[in-house]
Motif scaffolding. Structure first.
Motif, PDB file in Angstrom:
ATOM      1  N   ALA A  54       0.847  -1.206   0.000  1.00 15.80           N
ATOM      2  CA  ALA A  54       0.000   0.000   0.000  1.00 15.80           C
ATOM      3  C   ALA A  54       0.878   1.249   0.000  1.00 15.80           C
ATOM      4  O   ALA A  54       1.948   1.264   0.579  1.00 15.80           O
ATOM      5  N   LYS A  55       0.390   2.263  -0.661  1.00  9.22           N
ATOM      6  CA  LYS A  55       1.125   3.526  -0.686  1.00  9.22           C
ATOM      7  C   LYS A  55       0.639   4.412   0.454  1.00  9.22           C
ATOM      8  O   LYS A  55      -0.528   4.500   0.736  1.00  9.22           O
ATOM      9  N   ALA A  56       1.575   5.064   1.131  1.00 11.26           N
ATOM     10  CA  ALA A  56       1.166   5.942   2.226  1.00 11.26           C
ATOM     11  C   ALA A  56       1.983   7.212   2.153  1.00 11.26           C
ATOM     12  O   ALA A  56       3.055   7.231   1.560  1.00 11.26           O
ATOM     13  N   ARG A  57       1.462   8.255   2.740  1.00 11.77           N
ATOM     14  CA  ARG A  57       2.203   9.507   2.753  1.00 11.77           C
ATOM     15  C   ARG A  57       3.052   9.574   4.020  1.00 11.77           C
ATOM     16  O   ARG A  57       2.537   9.472   5.109  1.00 11.77           O
ATOM     17  N   MET A  72       2.516  -3.479   6.245  1.00 12.45           N
ATOM     18  CA  MET A  72       1.153  -3.894   5.934  1.00 12.45           C
ATOM     19  C   MET A  72       1.112  -5.170   5.097  1.00 12.45           C
ATOM     20  O   MET A  72       0.117  -5.819   5.004  1.00 12.45           O
ATOM     21  N   THR A  73       2.231  -5.495   4.462  1.00 11.03           N
ATOM     22  CA  THR A  73       2.223  -6.718   3.664  1.00 11.03           C
ATOM     23  C   THR A  73       2.966  -7.853   4.373  1.00 11.03           C
ATOM     24  O   THR A  73       2.518  -8.977   4.367  1.00 11.03           O
ATOM     25  N   GLY A  74       4.065  -7.523   5.016  1.00 12.91           N
ATOM     26  CA  GLY A  74       4.885  -8.558   5.636  1.00 12.91           C
ATOM     27  C   GLY A  74       4.675  -8.685   7.125  1.00 12.91           C
ATOM     28  O   GLY A  74       3.821  -9.444   7.579  1.00 12.91           O
ATOM     29  N   GLU A  75       5.456  -7.920   7.872  1.00 10.76           N
ATOM     30  CA  GLU A  75       5.432  -8.024   9.330  1.00 10.76           C
ATOM     31  C   GLU A  75       4.056  -7.778   9.929  1.00 10.76           C
ATOM     32  O   GLU A  75       3.657  -8.432  10.872  1.00 10.76           O
ATOM     33  N   GLY A  76       3.345  -6.807   9.354  1.00  8.22           N
ATOM     34  CA  GLY A  76       2.030  -6.454   9.892  1.00  8.22           C
ATOM     35  C   GLY A  76       1.049  -7.606   9.795  1.00  8.22           C
ATOM     36  O   GLY A  76       0.331  -7.899  10.745  1.00  8.22           O
ATOM     37  N   GLU A 106      -1.618 -12.717  16.374  1.00 10.52           N
ATOM     38  CA  GLU A 106      -2.636 -12.228  17.323  1.00 10.52           C
ATOM     39  C   GLU A 106      -3.899 -13.073  17.254  1.00 10.52           C
ATOM     40  O   GLU A 106      -4.518 -13.375  18.273  1.00 10.52           O
ATOM     41  N   ALA A 107      -4.288 -13.439  16.039  1.00  3.57           N
ATOM     42  CA  ALA A 107      -5.489 -14.260  15.863  1.00  3.57           C
ATOM     43  C   ALA A 107      -5.287 -15.636  16.494  1.00  3.57           C
ATOM     44  O   ALA A 107      -6.182 -16.166  17.165  1.00  3.57           O
ATOM     45  N   MET A 108      -4.099 -16.188  16.334  1.00  4.01           N
ATOM     46  CA  MET A 108      -3.807 -17.497  16.938  1.00  4.01           C
ATOM     47  C   MET A 108      -3.814 -17.393  18.457  1.00  4.01           C
ATOM     48  O   MET A 108      -4.276 -18.291  19.150  1.00  4.01           O
TER      49      MET A 108
END
Ligand code: C2E
Ligand code: CA
Ligand code: CA
Ligand code: CA
Length: 274
Positions: free
Chosen positions: A1-4, A16-20, A27-29
């Motif tokens: 994702a692109k962010a400013r 947002m793609t890897g570590e996040g 967290e879900a587990m």
């Protein structure tokens, strides 16, 4: 994702793609871990140094996940705190610890006291006393046999910590200050709080025979405890020399690998019964 970015230029947020995503997955587990039976407790003995007598145990939480393996608490407690799961987890830990005391009683092992760690986040809801009182009632454990461990930062950072701790004290549980000496605790606070025990952080015990500063700090904490009429337990005792040093300087209670690693309930039973 692109962010400013903060300075106005564009960047890709890898989180947002890897570590996040990885974090969200863990967290879900974690949220499902209790229901899946993946959470359990280890117990580490606290002993009287001169007699070798068992004076209590500390409950330490473990998470065994099929995918992640055995996850240490330093890795999942912070996640549980961030997500709010710590309230459910903390209650489960307390329940299980109290139930285990009953099982040891029934099996003929006298464990005088059990210590359970509380996280700062558990104080935020304000219902900590109800939670603890409820678990004691439910499990039938005598409040005098329960000790709750809080760090200095819990005391200093929690609004109305004094009120909460007084409430806990009033239902008959005792309190220990964990990792003592590593936080910024105020001695004025210590005087006001109904705490019974200081636990000397293991970072001071580690180099006790080689580092004169650690030696001085340890001796000072023992003296402080004595002056305030508090009990003092040394954490992270790994050698007989450390135990001797402590005893010589007036601390007769210890916990650490020298005595035992944290173990499963049955191991505690077989090692300490009789
Ligand atoms: P802590 O409360 O200071 O617990 C003592 C830690 O030191 C434990 O690590 C224990 O295994 C380790 N330890 C004990 N003796 C020795 C020794 O002789 N040498 C060394 N090197 N280490 C020793 P553990 O079980 O990994 O727990 C780490 C921390 O996670 C705990 O530190 C506590 O802050 C937190 N924790 C564990 N269980 C719970 C829990 O049920 N609730 C909460 N809120 N926190 C918990
Ligand atoms: Ca502790
Ligand atoms: Ca500690
Ligand atoms: Ca610690």
């Amino acid at each position: 994702a692109k962010a400013r970015g903060r300075n106005g230029y564009q960047f890709y947020a890898p989180s947002m793609t890897g570590e996040g995503l990885e974090r969200l997955r863990i967290e879900a587990m974690l949220r499902r871990s209790i229901d899946k039976g993946e959470i359990f407790l280890h117990y580490q003995p606290q002993v009287e140094i001169d007699s070798g007598r068992l004076i209590g145990v500390e409950a330490l939480v473990r998470w065994q996940n099929p995918e992640l393996g055995l996850v240490p608490p330093v890795r999942f407690i912070p996640l549980a705190e961030d997500t709010g799961f710590i309230n459910q987890l903390g209650e489960w830990v307390l329940q299980e610890a109290c139930r285990q005391m009953k099982r040891w009683d029934d099996a003929g092992l006298n464990v005088p006291k059990i210590a359970v760690n509380l996280s700062a986040k558990q104080f935020e809801r304000g219902s900590i006393v109800n939670m603890v009182g409820g678990v004691l009632e439910e499990t039938g454990l005598d409040a005098a046999r329960l000790q709750l461990e809080v760090t200095e930062s819990v005391i200093m950072d929690t609004g109305d910590a004094l009120g909460f701790i007084n409430d806990l004290h009033s239902i008959g549980v005792s309190l220990a200050i964990d990792d003592f000496g590593t936080g910024y605790s105020s001695l004025a606070y210590l005087k006001q709080l109904p705490v019974q025990t200081l636990k000397i952080d293991r970072s001071f015990i580690k180099d006790i025979s080689t580092d004169i500063n650690d030696e001085a700090i340890t001796i000072a904490i023992i003296q402080l405890a004595k002056s305030l009429n508090l009990s003092v337990v040394a954490e992270g005792v790994e050698t007989g020399e450390q135990a001797d040093f402590l005893m010589r300087h007036g601390c007769n209670k210890a916990q650490g690998f020298f005595y035992s690693r944290p173990v499963l309930p049955d191991d505690l039973l077989s090692k300490w019964r009789d």
